[in-house]
Design an enzyme around this catalytic site. Structure first.
Site, PDB file in Angstrom:
ATOM      1  N   LYS A   1      19.516  47.040  12.662  1.00 20.26           N
ATOM      2  CA  LYS A   1      19.843  47.586  13.977  1.00 20.26           C
ATOM      3  C   LYS A   1      19.257  48.991  14.172  1.00 20.26           C
ATOM      4  CE  LYS A   1      23.879  47.975  16.989  1.00 20.26           C
ATOM      5  NZ  LYS A   1      25.333  47.787  17.040  1.00 20.26           N
ATOM      6  N   THR A   2      19.489  49.880  13.191  1.00 21.94           N
ATOM      7  CA  THR A   2      18.950  51.236  13.348  1.00 21.94           C
ATOM      8  C   THR A   2      17.422  51.215  13.249  1.00 21.94           C
ATOM      9  OG1 THR A   2      19.322  51.710  11.001  1.00 21.94           O
ATOM     10  CG2 THR A   2      21.026  52.426  12.535  1.00 21.94           C
TER      11      THR A   2
ATOM     12  N   GLY B   1       9.804  55.517  10.573  1.00 21.33           N
ATOM     13  CA  GLY B   1      10.112  56.394  11.711  1.00 21.33           C
ATOM     14  C   GLY B   1       8.983  56.589  12.694  1.00 21.33           C
ATOM     15  N   GLU B   2       7.776  56.763  12.200  1.00 16.37           N
ATOM     16  CA  GLU B   2       6.680  57.135  13.092  1.00 16.37           C
ATOM     17  C   GLU B   2       5.741  55.985  13.421  1.00 16.37           C
ATOM     18  OE1 GLU B   2       6.279  60.275  10.259  1.00 16.37           O
ATOM     19  OE2 GLU B   2       5.753  61.668  11.853  1.00 16.37           O
TER      20      GLU B   2
ATOM     21  N   ALA C   1      14.010  57.601   4.261  1.00 14.66           N
ATOM     22  CA  ALA C   1      14.553  56.346   3.710  1.00 14.66           C
ATOM     23  C   ALA C   1      13.937  56.043   2.347  1.00 14.66           C
ATOM     24  CB  ALA C   1      14.316  55.194   4.683  1.00 14.66           C
TER      25      ALA C   1
ATOM     26  N   ILE D   1      13.687  46.619   5.169  1.00 14.33           N
ATOM     27  CA  ILE D   1      14.398  47.240   6.278  1.00 14.33           C
ATOM     28  C   ILE D   1      15.850  47.438   5.830  1.00 14.33           C
ATOM     29  CG2 ILE D   1      15.159  46.908   8.674  1.00 14.33           C
ATOM     30  CD1 ILE D   1      12.075  47.507   8.195  1.00 14.33           C
ATOM     31  N   LEU D   2      16.306  48.680   5.836  1.00 18.20           N
ATOM     32  CA  LEU D   2      17.636  48.975   5.299  1.00 18.20           C
ATOM     33  C   LEU D   2      18.750  48.577   6.255  1.00 18.20           C
ATOM     34  CD1 LEU D   2      16.853  52.470   3.735  1.00 18.20           C
ATOM     35  CD2 LEU D   2      17.451  50.386   2.487  1.00 18.20           C
TER      36      LEU D   2
ATOM     37  N   GLY E   1      14.403  65.847  16.999  1.00 23.46           N
ATOM     38  CA  GLY E   1      13.518  66.907  16.505  1.00 23.46           C
ATOM     39  C   GLY E   1      12.078  66.512  16.760  1.00 23.46           C
TER      40      GLY E   1
ATOM     41  N   GLY F   1       9.518  53.192   4.943  1.00 27.20           N
ATOM     42  CA  GLY F   1       9.741  54.211   5.980  1.00 27.20           C
ATOM     43  C   GLY F   1       9.012  53.841   7.259  1.00 27.20           C
TER      44      GLY F   1
HETATM   45 MO1  MOS Z   1       7.873  63.972  12.168  1.00 28.55          MO
HETATM   46  S1  MOS Z   1       6.359  64.755  13.295  1.00 28.55           S
HETATM   47  O1  MOS Z   1       7.209  64.090  10.637  1.00 28.55           O
HETATM   48  O2  MOS Z   1       9.309  64.720  12.540  1.00 28.55           O
END
Ligand code: MOS
Length: 733
Positions: A628-629, A699-700, A508, A624-625, A237, A697
């Site tokens: 690997k991921t 992700g970004e 997370a 870190i949960l 996404g 968290g």
């Molecule tokens: Mo991200 S831009 O918060 O999917």
């Protein structure tokens, strides 16, 4: 092992590099994505999109399309599939559900063809004739002050830039530009609307099932309880699937009107149309410092493009508010409204382009002062949040610089640009700071212990490829003392306890603590049931004396399995549902993630070809949960950053006002040959404040700073400072 407090360092399941629990389903093709979901009597829909950028649709001739076999309906603003009620508060955006004949941008949805088969719908769509009334469009960003809009609360800062500049021995000022970029998830937008009477089930590729439920209910004029949104797997996404775009409502309306299920899957070219993009930015950064490198003034002014019908701000400047130690800071944000679609969040919105400008400017300052780039950043390390004055909940940035530099071999870098040649290629090294905000959202979750000794945890969150099924199962398994294969995690259904959208790196750290709390509650109920049950060997034991391990409770040398305890309950399960809310920690602590990015590039001096040879990232992201991921998240972020630095741009033809590279053949995403060996390290960060689990968290975080590290490496290799992304070979020769 006794029941563990969440802060126990002795976790056995949390943190482990476990394979994805949904990995086998995915690699065997059994994971059903939205477009794979069958429905009885399914119809297929194809979008018609505008071929002008500004004006209105004057006439749509669908007679040839309607005469084709299999064609059920052609909808357009003259014949919409439904009317959005006035109660819908999405306002300007709801007019895009075929509620107006106005055209705001090239690629806007102006019609929908529905047929028995996809091929019939596609053929019919090609036969629909559209006449327009055209107005003069502008798609090139107009940066004259008179054309710009300053949104409210769009600037910030502290101190006095004037006195900061006066105190400096060196000042650099430069303008950096980043292009429009498109998300390009592998899975295109897909939606299937199935009505049963007045109730809608919507299968949708979305990062936000609860918001979709709310928005679609509003557009249809029905209660949210009548809309169920299901999204079990999302094939990427990157932010574009956070919004409920017009095609979803149009498809749901068409299905209601036609009394049959309707499925819509966007074409790749339409993915560059009505579903958002990262807007173009122009950022001017001024940095002033004393001889020793300490910053005396920072100024960061951003202009970004936006649509004329609704405003979107790419918040680049705020990265300069709290990354470094500085008393005098000023930031601003302005937008240039033009005839384009609505921009939207794209991976690390604001931070990704913002960190490109700031971190390149820091490199330019380091060169001007003849200070090592890491030393300059250490000199300006902010030991508290400079905006709020609050201490960090945790901050491992210094350790990230150290570890990253060691692993990368930063000491081998020659500070003199263009001085290292290997096999006819110029090589160079660059680095940058990675930074991202930590946001926390409330979330519900439920955990149910079953009579077969397994447990089901659930929350209406989304799996956008990040590993949510896996890490949430790990959390529940950890607290319940069960092996991970005895725990199932359910998500992606608005009938489940509500969870926030999957964006802003928040899943997370928001859903995780809710799952942990639900698991603790369920365990407490299980213990209370056992000690109160005369048939249990634990009968009469003090609840505090009971410990859990491997699916059994024990106390005073006696034990009983979860299964046996649960089997004697009338319901045959024990469950707990919780509403988890973050506490008031943000009153006392500032929360952010940090890291250090290192790139080595080789540049062909004759051809301008750039190759990233190595990349090292070291990050602090709290607990870190799953090692690997989490690593995979950062690999993805770096690959995205390589694309941002060197290849990605959505190109607008400002004469025809359309995107000309709206396909994967001409929008250059990094492929395997562009992505070298990547090394990812996490610095252990024990955060006692962000939430019970210490999860921030990540992700970004991985994309931030990457483009700057590469641009700085290109400068170090060649002596050419390219401030305009992507750094293509024409800019080097
Ligand atoms: Mo991200 S831009 O918060 O999917």
């Amino acid at each position: 092992m006794a029941i563990k407090a969440d802060k126990s360092p002795a976790f056995t399941t949390i943190g482990r590099p476990l394979d994805r629990t949904d990995g086998r389903l995915k690699v065997t093709g059994r994971a059903a994505y939205t477009g794979d979901i069958p429905a009885e009597g399914l119809l297929h829909a194809v979008l018609i999109t505008s071929t002008i950028a500004r004006g209105s649709v004057s006439k749509i001739d669908s007679s040839a399309a309607e005469a084709l076999p299999g064609v059920i309906a052609v909808f357009s603003p003259a014949n919409p599939p439904g009317i959005v009620p006035k109660s819908d508060k999405t306002g300007k955006e709801s007019q895009l559900l075929l509620q107006t004949n106005k055209v705001f941008y090239h690629g806007q949805i102006i019609g929908l063809v529905v047929a028995e088969s996809l091929e019939q719908a596609q053929h019919a769509a090609s036969l629909v004739k559209v006449n327009y009334r055209r107005s003069q469009a502008v798609t090139k960003m107009d940066t004259r002050a008179s054309a710009l809009v300053t949104p409210e609360d769009a600037g910030g800062g502290r101190g006095s830039i004037k006195s900061g500049l006066a105190a400096a021995s060196s000042t650099i000022k430069a303008t950096y530009t980043t292009p429009t970029e498109s998300h390009n998830p592998m899975e295109p937008f897909a939606t299937t609307a199935v009505w049963q009477g007045q109730a809608l089930t919507l299968y949708d590729s979305t990062q936000a099932i609860t918001n979709t439920q709310k928005n679609i209910a509003a557009a249809l004029g029905i209660g949210p309880a009548k809309v169920r949104v299901i999204s079990h797997f999302v094939g990427g996404g990157f932010g574009c699937k956070l919004s409920t775009w017009a095609h979803v409502g149009i498809t749901a309306m068409a299905a209601r009107k036609l009394k049959r299920p309707v499925k819509l899957v966007m074409s790749r070219s339409q993915m560059f149309g009505p579903v958002g993009f990262r807007p173009k930015t122009i950022q001017t950064v001024t940095l002033a410092a004393k001889k020793d490198g300490s910053l005396t003034a920072m100024r960061h002014d951003t202009i970004s493009e936006t649509s004329r019908f609704v405003e979107f701000i790419e918040h680049c400047s705020s990265v300069s508010l709290n990354t470094y130690l500085c008393k005098n800071v000023s930031t601003s944000q302005r937008v240039a409204p033009i005839d384009i679609g609505k921009p939207t969040w794209m991976r690390a919105p604001g931070h990704a382009p913002g960190s490109f400008a700031l971190e390149c400017a820091m490199d330019e300052l380091a060169c001007a002062l003849k200070i090592d780039p890491i030393a300059l950043r250490l000199r300006n390390y902010a030991d508290t949040d400079q905006e709020s004055g609050l201490p960090w909940s945790s901050n491992a940035l210094k350790e990230c610089y150290k570890l990253g530099a060691e692993k990368f071999g930063w000491h081998m870098r020659s500070p003199k640009p263009g001085s290292v040649r290997e096999d006819g290629l110029l090589t160079g090294m660059g680095m940058a700071t990675a930074v991202h905000s930590v946001w926390r959202n409330p979330s519900q979750a439920m955990v149910r212990i079953l009579a077969d000794g397994t447990a089901v945890a659930s929350a209406g969150t989304q799996e956008i490829g990040t590993g949510t099924y896996t890490v949430m199962s790990q959390i529940a398994a950890e607290i319940l003392g069960l092996p991970i294969d005895k725990v199932d995690f359910k998500l992606g259904d608005s009938d489940l306890p509500h969870a926030p959208l999957s964006g802003g790196s928040t899943t997370a750290g928001s859903v995780g603590p809710a799952v942990a709390q639900a698991a603790r509650e369920a365990l407490r109920k299980l213990i209370n049931t056992a000690v109160a049950d005369p048939q249990s060997p634990l009968y009469g034991a003090a609840a505090e004396a009971v410990s859990c391990r491997d699916g059994a409770l024990s106390a005073n040398g006696k034990s009983e399995s979860f299964a046996a305890i649960v089997a004697r309950t009338p319901e045959k399960y024990i469950e707990a549902k919780v509403d988890h809310k973050p506490g008031d920690e943000e009153k006392h602590f500032a929360m952010s993630t940090f890291g250090a990015q290192f790139a080595e590039v080789a540049v062909d001096p004759d051809l301008g070809l750039i190759h990233v040879r190595r990349f090292v990232g070291a990050y602090g992201g709290g607990r870190i949960l799953n090692a690997k991921t989490a690593r995979s998240q950062m690999l993805g972020g770096i690959a995205f950053g390589i694309g941002m630095a060197l290849t990605e741009q959505t190109i607008m033809d400002n004469n025809c006002h359309r995107i000309v590279n709206n396909n994967l053949g001409e929008y250059y995403l990094p492929s395997n040959a562009d992505v070298p060996h990547l090394d990812v390290y996490f610095v252990q960060e024990d955060d006692a404040h962000v939430n019970d689990l210490g999860v921030k968290g990540i992700g970004e975080l991985g994309i931030t700073g990457v483009a700057a590290a590469i641009a700085n490496a290109v400068y170090n290799a060649t002596g050419k400072r390219v401030r305009d992304l992507p750094i293509t070979l024409d800019k080097l020769i």
